[in-house]
Enzyme design. Structure first.
Site, PDB file in Angstrom:
ATOM      1  N   LYS A   9     -17.177 -21.686  18.954  1.00 43.86           N
ATOM      2  CA  LYS A   9     -18.199 -20.923  18.224  1.00 43.86           C
ATOM      3  C   LYS A   9     -19.064 -20.117  19.212  1.00 43.86           C
ATOM      4  O   LYS A   9     -19.037 -20.364  20.432  1.00 43.86           O
ATOM      5  CB  LYS A   9     -19.045 -21.896  17.409  1.00 43.86           C
ATOM      6  CG  LYS A   9     -18.241 -22.619  16.309  1.00 43.86           C
ATOM      7  CD  LYS A   9     -19.163 -23.461  15.419  1.00 43.86           C
ATOM      8  CE  LYS A   9     -18.401 -24.114  14.292  1.00 43.86           C
ATOM      9  NZ  LYS A   9     -19.308 -24.827  13.349  1.00 43.86           N
ATOM     10  N   TYR A  49     -15.541 -18.883   5.684  1.00 42.78           N
ATOM     11  CA  TYR A  49     -16.360 -20.013   5.205  1.00 42.78           C
ATOM     12  C   TYR A  49     -16.643 -19.922   3.699  1.00 42.78           C
ATOM     13  O   TYR A  49     -17.670 -20.410   3.243  1.00 42.78           O
ATOM     14  CB  TYR A  49     -17.673 -20.074   5.986  1.00 42.78           C
ATOM     15  CG  TYR A  49     -17.561 -20.750   7.340  1.00 42.78           C
ATOM     16  CD1 TYR A  49     -17.158 -22.089   7.464  1.00 42.78           C
ATOM     17  CD2 TYR A  49     -17.889 -20.073   8.513  1.00 42.78           C
ATOM     18  CE1 TYR A  49     -17.068 -22.716   8.700  1.00 42.78           C
ATOM     19  CE2 TYR A  49     -17.807 -20.706   9.762  1.00 42.78           C
ATOM     20  CZ  TYR A  49     -17.399 -22.021   9.836  1.00 42.78           C
ATOM     21  OH  TYR A  49     -17.325 -22.661  11.068  1.00 42.78           O
ATOM     22  N   PHE A  57     -27.098 -23.995   3.841  1.00 42.97           N
ATOM     23  CA  PHE A  57     -26.837 -23.627   5.238  1.00 42.97           C
ATOM     24  C   PHE A  57     -25.900 -22.414   5.384  1.00 42.97           C
ATOM     25  O   PHE A  57     -25.610 -21.986   6.492  1.00 42.97           O
ATOM     26  CB  PHE A  57     -26.274 -24.821   6.040  1.00 42.97           C
ATOM     27  CG  PHE A  57     -24.931 -25.353   5.561  1.00 42.97           C
ATOM     28  CD1 PHE A  57     -23.743 -24.733   5.921  1.00 42.97           C
ATOM     29  CD2 PHE A  57     -24.868 -26.492   4.773  1.00 42.97           C
ATOM     30  CE1 PHE A  57     -22.513 -25.217   5.507  1.00 42.97           C
ATOM     31  CE2 PHE A  57     -23.635 -26.989   4.346  1.00 42.97           C
ATOM     32  CZ  PHE A  57     -22.454 -26.352   4.708  1.00 42.97           C
ATOM     33  N   ARG A  85     -10.132 -33.440  14.745  1.00 44.17           N
ATOM     34  CA  ARG A  85     -11.381 -33.742  14.025  1.00 44.17           C
ATOM     35  C   ARG A  85     -12.066 -34.942  14.670  1.00 44.17           C
ATOM     36  O   ARG A  85     -13.289 -34.991  14.777  1.00 44.17           O
ATOM     37  CB  ARG A  85     -11.081 -34.036  12.547  1.00 44.17           C
ATOM     38  CG  ARG A  85     -10.669 -32.832  11.743  1.00 44.17           C
ATOM     39  CD  ARG A  85     -11.791 -31.877  11.478  1.00 44.17           C
ATOM     40  NE  ARG A  85     -12.794 -32.384  10.565  1.00 44.17           N
ATOM     41  CZ  ARG A  85     -13.787 -31.666  10.064  1.00 44.17           C
ATOM     42  NH1 ARG A  85     -13.925 -30.392  10.401  1.00 44.17           N
ATOM     43  NH2 ARG A  85     -14.671 -32.189   9.235  1.00 44.17           N
ATOM     44  N   THR A  91     -20.117 -33.362  12.205  1.00 43.22           N
ATOM     45  CA  THR A  91     -20.821 -32.069  12.157  1.00 43.22           C
ATOM     46  C   THR A  91     -22.175 -32.136  12.862  1.00 43.22           C
ATOM     47  O   THR A  91     -22.534 -31.250  13.635  1.00 43.22           O
ATOM     48  CB  THR A  91     -21.032 -31.652  10.675  1.00 43.22           C
ATOM     49  OG1 THR A  91     -19.808 -31.852   9.966  1.00 43.22           O
ATOM     50  CG2 THR A  91     -21.477 -30.214  10.574  1.00 43.22           C
ATOM     51  N   ARG A 102     -18.936 -32.571  20.134  1.00 41.61           N
ATOM     52  CA  ARG A 102     -20.231 -32.245  19.532  1.00 41.61           C
ATOM     53  C   ARG A 102     -21.335 -33.167  20.051  1.00 41.61           C
ATOM     54  O   ARG A 102     -22.467 -32.736  20.241  1.00 41.61           O
ATOM     55  CB  ARG A 102     -20.116 -32.271  18.021  1.00 41.61           C
ATOM     56  CG  ARG A 102     -19.384 -31.028  17.488  1.00 41.61           C
ATOM     57  CD  ARG A 102     -18.944 -31.192  16.063  1.00 41.61           C
ATOM     58  NE  ARG A 102     -18.554 -29.938  15.426  1.00 41.61           N
ATOM     59  CZ  ARG A 102     -18.067 -29.868  14.193  1.00 41.61           C
ATOM     60  NH1 ARG A 102     -17.906 -30.963  13.476  1.00 41.61           N
ATOM     61  NH2 ARG A 102     -17.736 -28.697  13.684  1.00 41.61           N
ATOM     62  N   ASN A 112     -22.932 -26.260  16.693  1.00 42.39           N
ATOM     63  CA  ASN A 112     -22.140 -27.434  17.104  1.00 42.39           C
ATOM     64  C   ASN A 112     -20.836 -27.082  17.836  1.00 42.39           C
ATOM     65  O   ASN A 112     -19.857 -27.834  17.798  1.00 42.39           O
ATOM     66  CB  ASN A 112     -21.914 -28.357  15.906  1.00 42.39           C
ATOM     67  CG  ASN A 112     -21.210 -27.657  14.772  1.00 42.39           C
ATOM     68  OD1 ASN A 112     -20.749 -26.522  14.924  1.00 42.39           O
ATOM     69  ND2 ASN A 112     -21.092 -28.321  13.643  1.00 42.39           N
ATOM     70  N   HIS A 115     -15.188 -25.563  15.949  1.00 42.22           N
ATOM     71  CA  HIS A 115     -14.679 -25.788  14.595  1.00 42.22           C
ATOM     72  C   HIS A 115     -13.287 -26.410  14.695  1.00 42.22           C
ATOM     73  O   HIS A 115     -12.520 -26.065  15.589  1.00 42.22           O
ATOM     74  CB  HIS A 115     -14.566 -24.439  13.852  1.00 42.22           C
ATOM     75  CG  HIS A 115     -13.755 -24.510  12.605  1.00 42.22           C
ATOM     76  ND1 HIS A 115     -14.302 -24.838  11.384  1.00 42.22           N
ATOM     77  CD2 HIS A 115     -12.422 -24.354  12.393  1.00 42.22           C
ATOM     78  CE1 HIS A 115     -13.334 -24.868  10.470  1.00 42.22           C
ATOM     79  NE2 HIS A 115     -12.186 -24.562  11.056  1.00 42.22           N
ATOM     80  N   GLU A 126      -6.362 -21.243   7.907  1.00 39.04           N
ATOM     81  CA  GLU A 126      -7.186 -20.746   9.012  1.00 39.04           C
ATOM     82  C   GLU A 126      -6.333 -20.107  10.111  1.00 39.04           C
ATOM     83  O   GLU A 126      -6.729 -19.107  10.711  1.00 39.04           O
ATOM     84  CB  GLU A 126      -8.053 -21.891   9.540  1.00 39.04           C
ATOM     85  CG  GLU A 126      -9.103 -22.303   8.496  1.00 39.04           C
ATOM     86  CD  GLU A 126      -9.835 -23.604   8.791  1.00 39.04           C
ATOM     87  OE1 GLU A 126      -9.631 -24.186   9.885  1.00 39.04           O
ATOM     88  OE2 GLU A 126     -10.620 -24.047   7.923  1.00 39.04           O
TER      89      GLU A 126
END
Ligand code: IDP
Ligand code: MG
Length: 138
Positions: A9, A49, A57, A85, A91, A102, A112, A115, A126
């Site tokens: 990110k 998203y 958010f 993950r 998150t 994270r 964070n 992704h 994706e």
């Protein structure tokens, strides 16, 4: 071998964490199949998203994700989706397990760092979103 979708990110790139995060990914036995760098438009971020549209958010997330370049990538290993993950962590960095990306690098629940696709369906969607012409020859 399974394939999943990961994305560094804007905070990751801005804070010069790209090398550390890529090292982490490689050290966890993921192989990088495709990688690029681009600056998402608002429309692209909203499309990526879409499932969060309407949530409190959502607007700040779109602003954040378009605030600087991102590095989307296609990565693979055994059980890649679940494993990625797991190693990125929850998150919210306050809730992320020790040693996760994270937990180590995120500054708050929005910023964070990384992704990761959360299901086979989303991994496929994706990857196609960022790499529409991908041909992963086995
Ligand atoms: P995930 O990235 O762990 O799958 P999602 O619930 O899919 O989390 O949310 C997408 C992104 O939106 C998060 O990674 C984070 O950047 C942001 N986000 C999620 N929940 C919140 C929140 O409660 N406050 C601020 N930002 C949030
Ligand atoms: Mg998600």
């Amino acid at each position: 071998m399974e394939t999943t979708f990961a994305m560094l990110k804007p905070d990751c790139i801005e804070r010069k964490l790209t090398g550390k995060v890529i090292d982490f990914i490689l050290e966890h036995d993921f192989e990088i199949q495709r990688l690029k760098k681009l600056h998402l438009s608002t429309r692209q971020a909203e499309s990526f998203y879409f499932m969060h549209k309407g949530k409190d958010f959502y607007e700040p997330l779109i602003k954040f994700m378009t605030s600087g370049p991102v590095i989307p990538m296609v990565i693979s290993r055994k059980d890649a989706i679940e494993k990625f993950r797991e190693v990125i962590g929850k998150t919210d960095p306050e809730k992320a397990a020790s040693g996760t990306l994270r937990e180590m690098y995120a500054t708050d629940i929005r910023h964070n760092v990384v992704h990761g696709a959360d299901s086979p369906e989303n991994a496929t969607r994706e990857i196609a979103f960022f790499f529409p012409k991908i041909d992963l020859i086995k």
